[in-house]
Structures are given as structure tokens and as C-alpha cells.
Design an enzyme around this catalytic site. Structure first.
Site, short mmCIF file in Angstrom:
data_model
loop_
_atom_site.label_atom_id
_atom_site.label_comp_id
_atom_site.label_asym_id
_atom_site.label_seq_id
_atom_site.Cartn_x
_atom_site.Cartn_y
_atom_site.Cartn_z
N THR A 46 0.82 -1.21 0.00
CA THR A 46 0.00 0.00 0.00
C THR A 46 0.86 1.26 0.00
O THR A 46 1.98 1.24 0.52
CB THR A 46 -0.91 0.00 1.25
OG1 THR A 46 -1.49 1.30 1.42
CG2 THR A 46 -0.14 -0.32 2.53
N ASP A 47 0.29 2.35 -0.53
CA ASP A 47 1.02 3.64 -0.48
C ASP A 47 1.15 4.15 0.96
O ASP A 47 1.96 5.04 1.22
CB ASP A 47 0.31 4.68 -1.37
CG ASP A 47 -1.13 4.97 -0.98
OD1 ASP A 47 -1.64 4.35 -0.03
OD2 ASP A 47 -1.76 5.81 -1.66
N GLU A 48 0.37 3.57 1.89
CA GLU A 48 0.42 4.08 3.27
C GLU A 48 1.77 3.82 3.94
O GLU A 48 2.07 4.41 4.97
CB GLU A 48 -0.71 3.47 4.10
CG GLU A 48 -2.07 3.84 3.56
CD GLU A 48 -3.21 3.72 4.57
OE1 GLU A 48 -2.93 3.56 5.76
OE2 GLU A 48 -4.36 3.81 4.14
N LYS A 76 2.02 -3.23 7.47
CA LYS A 76 2.25 -3.46 6.03
C LYS A 76 3.71 -3.13 5.68
O LYS A 76 4.33 -3.80 4.85
CB LYS A 76 1.30 -2.61 5.19
CG LYS A 76 -0.17 -3.01 5.27
CD LYS A 76 -0.48 -4.37 4.67
CE LYS A 76 -0.35 -4.42 3.17
NZ LYS A 76 -0.78 -5.75 2.64
N TYR A 98 -1.89 -0.15 11.16
CA TYR A 98 -2.06 -0.86 9.88
C TYR A 98 -0.86 -0.64 8.98
O TYR A 98 -0.25 -1.60 8.48
CB TYR A 98 -3.34 -0.38 9.17
CG TYR A 98 -3.39 -0.73 7.70
CD1 TYR A 98 -3.58 -2.04 7.29
CD2 TYR A 98 -3.18 0.24 6.71
CE1 TYR A 98 -3.60 -2.38 5.93
CE2 TYR A 98 -3.20 -0.08 5.36
CZ TYR A 98 -3.40 -1.39 4.98
OH TYR A 98 -3.40 -1.72 3.64
P1 NAD Z 1 -10.23 -6.85 2.50
O1 NAD Z 1 -10.24 -6.50 3.95
O2 NAD Z 1 -11.41 -6.53 1.67
O3 NAD Z 1 -9.93 -8.42 2.31
C1 NAD Z 1 -8.95 -9.07 3.08
C2 NAD Z 1 -9.15 -10.57 2.89
O4 NAD Z 1 -8.12 -11.26 3.62
C3 NAD Z 1 -10.49 -11.10 3.44
O5 NAD Z 1 -11.08 -11.98 2.52
C4 NAD Z 1 -10.09 -11.82 4.72
O6 NAD Z 1 -10.96 -12.90 5.04
C5 NAD Z 1 -8.70 -12.32 4.36
N1 NAD Z 1 -7.86 -12.57 5.54
C6 NAD Z 1 -7.68 -11.76 6.62
N2 NAD Z 1 -6.86 -12.35 7.49
C7 NAD Z 1 -6.49 -13.54 6.96
C8 NAD Z 1 -5.65 -14.60 7.38
N3 NAD Z 1 -5.00 -14.54 8.56
N4 NAD Z 1 -5.48 -15.67 6.59
C9 NAD Z 1 -6.14 -15.75 5.39
N5 NAD Z 1 -6.97 -14.79 4.95
C10 NAD Z 1 -7.14 -13.69 5.72
O7 NAD Z 1 -8.92 -6.14 1.92
P2 NAD Z 1 -8.67 -5.44 0.49
O8 NAD Z 1 -9.14 -4.05 0.57
O9 NAD Z 1 -9.14 -6.34 -0.56
O10 NAD Z 1 -7.07 -5.41 0.48
C11 NAD Z 1 -6.34 -6.52 -0.03
C12 NAD Z 1 -4.86 -6.21 0.09
O11 NAD Z 1 -4.55 -5.04 -0.65
C13 NAD Z 1 -4.40 -5.95 1.52
O12 NAD Z 1 -3.14 -6.54 1.69
C14 NAD Z 1 -4.29 -4.42 1.59
O13 NAD Z 1 -3.31 -4.05 2.52
C15 NAD Z 1 -3.89 -4.09 0.18
N6 NAD Z 1 -4.30 -2.76 -0.33
C16 NAD Z 1 -5.61 -2.36 -0.23
C17 NAD Z 1 -5.98 -1.14 -0.80
C18 NAD Z 1 -7.42 -0.66 -0.75
O14 NAD Z 1 -7.69 0.48 -1.14
N7 NAD Z 1 -8.38 -1.45 -0.30
C19 NAD Z 1 -5.02 -0.34 -1.44
C20 NAD Z 1 -3.69 -0.78 -1.49
C21 NAD Z 1 -3.35 -2.00 -0.96
O1 DAU Z 2 -4.13 4.07 0.50
C1 DAU Z 2 -4.37 2.70 0.44
C2 DAU Z 2 -5.21 2.28 1.64
O2 DAU Z 2 -6.53 2.77 1.39
C3 DAU Z 2 -5.22 0.78 1.87
O3 DAU Z 2 -3.92 0.35 2.19
C4 DAU Z 2 -6.19 0.41 3.00
O4 DAU Z 2 -6.27 -1.00 3.14
C5 DAU Z 2 -7.56 0.95 2.65
O5 DAU Z 2 -8.48 0.70 3.70
C6 DAU Z 2 -7.48 2.47 2.39
O6 DAU Z 2 -7.17 3.17 3.62
P1 DAU Z 2 -7.88 4.56 3.99
O7 DAU Z 2 -7.77 4.75 5.45
O8 DAU Z 2 -7.39 5.64 3.12
O9 DAU Z 2 -9.40 4.21 3.53
P2 DAU Z 2 -10.82 4.52 4.22
O10 DAU Z 2 -11.85 4.18 3.20
O11 DAU Z 2 -10.93 3.91 5.57
O12 DAU Z 2 -10.79 6.09 4.39
C7 DAU Z 2 -10.59 6.95 3.29
C8 DAU Z 2 -10.55 8.36 3.82
O13 DAU Z 2 -11.86 8.72 4.28
C9 DAU Z 2 -9.64 8.55 5.03
O14 DAU Z 2 -9.02 9.83 4.96
C10 DAU Z 2 -10.58 8.49 6.23
C11 DAU Z 2 -11.87 9.06 5.69
N1 DAU Z 2 -13.13 8.52 6.24
C12 DAU Z 2 -13.28 7.17 6.29
C13 DAU Z 2 -14.45 6.61 6.77
C14 DAU Z 2 -14.61 5.12 6.85
C15 DAU Z 2 -14.14 9.38 6.63
O15 DAU Z 2 -14.01 10.62 6.55
N2 DAU Z 2 -15.30 8.83 7.10
C16 DAU Z 2 -15.50 7.49 7.20
O16 DAU Z 2 -16.59 7.05 7.69
#
Ligand code: NAD
Ligand code: DAU
Length: 378
Positions: free
Chosen positions: A140-142, A169, A165
Site C-alpha cells: 500500500t502507499d500508506e 504493512k 495498519y
Molecule cells: P479486505 O479486507 O477486503 O480483504 C482481506 C481478505 O483477507 C479477506 O477476505 C479476509 O478474510 C482475508 N484474511 C484476513 N486475514 C487472513 C488470514 N490470517 N489468513 C487468510 N486470509 C485472511 O482487503 P482489500 O481491501 O481487498 O485489500 C487486499 C490487500 O490489498 C491488503 O493486503 C491491503 O493491505 C492491500 N491494499 C488495499 C488497498 C485498498 O484500497 N483497499 C489499497 C492498497 C493495498
Molecule cells: O491508500 C491505500 C489504503 O486505502 C489501503 O492500504 C487500505 O487498506 C484501505 O483501507 C485504504 O485506507 P484509507 O484509510 O485511506 O481508507 P478509508 O476508506 O478507511 O478512508 C478513506 C478516507 O476517508 C480517510 O481519509 C478516512 C476518511 N473517512 C473514512 C471513513 C470510513 C471518513 O471521513 N469517514 C469514514 O466514515
């Protein structure tokens, strides 16, 4: 024929990725390993599991016996690790779970792959690896921390995570690089910005806002809503991962981003306006609304779907101000660029949620307890 171990594919991005590679390649076998936590849902991938090209195993990436067993049963060419605890707010409540899954789980996958893939040793004592194998870490970019008003994250930006988190990562990425440097393991890492699209769990900003509007609930915006995220349509992320797994250079990190910066307040306002427009154009959609206010003619009114629903709430602790990716490396090296314009992607996403309310009901009926419900009640 290429055989993949894809972890975490009952979740948002992993499920989209499996659907993408199954559709793109006829000569792949995909084994999904997922623990089905609150964020994982078998229904999301049920249609893809045919026990010929796609198999599902419920299990924990931290469990050595389970992962070793899979390596003994299948001759994996690729491991693509999506499995993670992914929600920043939950990491603030319970950091240890993030350490266990995201760090120990990643290290366990690396070790199981090492045991299965190492063929021997070279003259210097480094392991030699089966040809063509690859461990890919979805990061992730985080990990880069937070930006001010200017600048972008590149692959050489120092790692500086803030939340539990992102710390977990980052540690996982460091283990991947440690295996590369110590054992010459063939690895790649992608670091992507915020994804949006179908199957996004409705605790994250965009699907939560859609869900709350349909339920007539308040729309919580943390702080003043000025935080910036760089939104990318999930299928574009899946295409980037596919390219890196297949064609990316061993040992390299690639940043993936949408060139699409928006403040949270802009996202929320745009979502309100888009839902209002789609509802105005389609009376079937209006029937989905759980808050059914009638107008003078007895028709379902949508006048209440407006910016008054926005509620500014207490800010997230340690809230990163701005993320923005410079994807020049992956564009120059592999020809990847974001294809889905945000105006198109957000409409596709909202329409998907309007047409898949049963999925939302299903994923929020189990262990899910949304932060909205926690903070404001049902
Ligand atoms: P998500 O929370 O929707 O899905 C996570 C999945 O992992 C779920 O199906 C969960 O059951 C499974 N899981 C959790 N713990 C586990 C374990 N111990 N063993 C096996 N499976 C397990 O997450 P997502 O948003 O699809 O993100 C997927 C990946 O991409 C993550 O590694 C996250 O850090 C990364 N990522 C997410 C975003 C985003 O915007 N959502 C952006 C950049 C990177
Ligand atoms: O940047 C990549 C990341 O993006 C991934 O690595 C994470 O897994 C993914 O969850 C996401 O993280 P964020 O914290 O950026 O996503 P989230 O949707 O939780 O929040 C997006 C922005 O919105 C953040 O600045 C917090 C804000 N927010 C979020 C929620 C849930 C609100 O203002 N209100 C809300 O209710």
C-alpha cells in the site's frame, strides 16, 4: 499452465483479481486461501470456484501446516498475497491482530514458499530457486506516510508509516525485501493507492457512504474532510498486479496510483450527487431506498438525498493528510496506466451497489460491526 496461490481472495481486491485472471487466461489454475474473517465472503467468489480451474481453501496464512500442505499438493508458480487486516480504524482499536496477520502471516507464506521452491545452493551458499516462480506482495502507499500539499510518493520515498495498519504493512514489505536480499528469493511488491469498485467492504469510505445514503443515515466525515486520497478503480489495480507478477523485474517495487486526487469531502459530495441523479433517472432504484419519504403525489421522494446528510465527526487518530502516487516506473517499465476515468468508475461502482444489495446484506450480517453503528447506533 500457471498455478497460483492467491491469499485473501474472498475480500475486495483479491476477488476482483481472481475474476480478472480467470477471465484473461485459459491456462491458469488458482488456489484461493482465505480465513473468511468478517471482511471475507465466500459468496463473492462462489461462482468462480469450479474445482477445475479455481479451488477454495478456508485457512489462515499464519498456519504453517495449512500452507505447507498446499505447497505439497499443488506445484505453485506464483504466490500473490492479498490476505490482510486492511482497515486503518480497526488497527487503531486492535493493533496486535494486524501484527499477527500482516507481518507473521506474510513471513509464514515467504517461508513456506522458500521450503517448496529452493532447489539447492550456489557456490556462495545462496539458495537456488525453481525457475519461473514468483512471490508477490500486495502492499500500500500508506507505507510512505503522509504528504503535504506538494509532491508524490515514488519507489525511493523513505518508508514512514503512521498507523498500526501501515506499520504492519511496512514490516511485511521489509520481510519480503529481507528474503530477497538474504535468500535471493524472486519477489515483487506493488504499493497501490486507494481502490474503489465492486465488492468493496462497506466500512471503507465510498461503500459506507453509499450504504448510509440508501439507509437514510448520516454521512460521517472525519475532521474537516480535507484529507486527500488518490482513488484508483480496482480493475486497474488488478491489471497492474497481473503485469508485475508476469513481467515485473525480480526484486523490484512498483507504485500504482490513479492520478486522481480528491478530498474526502469531494468524494462524499460526488457520491451524494451521483446517487441522486441515478435515483432521479430510474424509479426501480428509488425502490431500494430504505428511507421511503413520500412526496405530495405519493411518489418516493429523493429530495432528502443532499449535502445536509454530511456530518463532520471526530478525526481519525494520526490521520494521514494526503496520499499521491507517482506511477512513472510501472508506466515506463510495463506500459501500465490507469484506464478508468473516475467519473466513469464511480457511476459503475454505485450502480453495482444499487444492483447488489443482497451482497451488502450478506457481508454485513455476520461478524461485521461497522464503525458507524459503533459510534452512532443502528
Ligand atoms: P479486505 O479486507 O477486503 O480483504 C482481506 C481478505 O483477507 C479477506 O477476505 C479476509 O478474510 C482475508 N484474511 C484476513 N486475514 C487472513 C488470514 N490470517 N489468513 C487468510 N486470509 C485472511 O482487503 P482489500 O481491501 O481487498 O485489500 C487486499 C490487500 O490489498 C491488503 O493486503 C491491503 O493491505 C492491500 N491494499 C488495499 C488497498 C485498498 O484500497 N483497499 C489499497 C492498497 C493495498
Ligand atoms: O491508500 C491505500 C489504503 O486505502 C489501503 O492500504 C487500505 O487498506 C484501505 O483501507 C485504504 O485506507 P484509507 O484509510 O485511506 O481508507 P478509508 O476508506 O478507511 O478512508 C478513506 C478516507 O476517508 C480517510 O481519509 C478516512 C476518511 N473517512 C473514512 C471513513 C470510513 C471518513 O471521513 N469517514 C469514514 O466514515
Amino acid at each position: 499452465m500457471k498455478t497460483y496461490l492467491v491469499t485473501g481472495a474472498a475480500g475486495f481486491i483479491g476477488a476482483n483479481y481472481v475474476k480478472y485472471i480467470l477471465a484473461k487466461y485459459s491456462d491458469v489454475k488458482v488456489v484461493i486461501l482465505d480465513a473468511l474473517t468478517y471482511a471475507g465472503n465466500l459468496g463473492t467468489i462462489a461462482k468462480d470456484i469450479d474445482n477445475e480451474r479455481c479451488f477454495f481453501i478456508k485457512g489462515d496464512i499464519c498456519n504453517r501446516d495449512v500452507v505447507d500442505g498446499l505447497f505439497a499438493e499443488y506445484r505453485f508458480d506464483y504466490v500473490v498475497n492479498f490476505a490482510a487486516e486492511s482497515h486503518v480504524d480497526r488497527s487503531i482499536e486492535n493493533p496486535q491482530l494486524f501484527l499477527i496477520t500482516n507481518i507473521l502471516g506474510t513471513q509464514n507464506l515467504l517461508d513456506c514458499a522458500r521450503r517448496a521452491w529452493v532447489m539447492g545452493k550456489d557456490e556462495q551458499g545462496y539458495p537456488t530457486w525453481r525457475r519461473g516462480v514468483r512471490y508477490h506482495q500486495v502492499s500500500t502507499d500508506e507505507v510512505y506516510g503522509s504528504l503535504g500539499a506538494e509532491g508524490y510518493f515514488t519507489e525511493t520515498t523513505p518508508l514512514c508509516p503512521h498507523s498500526p495498519y501501515s506499520a504492519s504493512k511496512t514490516s511485511a514489505d521489509m520481510f519480503v525485501m529481507a528474503y530477497r536480499d538474504t535468500y535471493k528469493m524472486p519477489v515483487t511488491i506493488t504499493r497501490c493507492s486507494n481502490n474503489y469498485g465492486p465488492y468493496h467492504f462497506p466500512e471503507k469510505l465510498i461503500p459506507l457512504i453509499i450504504k448510509n445514503i440508501l439507509e437514510g443515515k448520516r454521512l460521517p466525515v472525519y475532521g474537516d474532510g480535507s484529507n486527500v486520497r488518490d482513488w484508483l478503480y480496482v480493475e486497474d489495480h488488478c491489471k497492474a498486479i497481473d503485469l508485475v507478477v508476469r513481467e515485473g523485474k525480480e526484486g523490484e517495487v512498483y507504485n500504482v496510483g490513479g492520478h486522481n486526487e480528491k478530498t474526502n469531502l469531494e468524494i462524499v459530495k460526488l457520491t451524494i450527487a451521483t446517487i441522486h441523479r441515478l435515483m432521479a433517472d430510474n424509479s426501480e432504484y428509488r425502490k431500494i431506498l430504505k428511507k421511503k419519504v413520500k412526496d405530495a403525489n405519493g411518489e418516493i421522494s429523493i429530495d432528502w438525498i443532499n449535502e445536509d446528510l454530511i456530518t463532520f465527526v471526530k478525526d481519525r487518530l494520526g490521520h494521514d493528510q494526503r496520499y499521491a502516487i507517482d506511477p512513472t516506473k510501472i508506466t515506463n517499465a510495463l506500459g501500465w496506466r490507469p484506464e478508468t476515468k473516475f467519473e466513469v468508475g464511480i457511476v459503475k461502482t454505485i450502480e453495482w451497489y444499487l444492483e447488489n444489495q443482497a451482497w451488502v446484506e450478506e457481508v454485513t450480517s455476520g461478524d461485521y460491526q461497522g464503525y458507524y453503528e459503533k459510534m452512532y447506533g443502528k
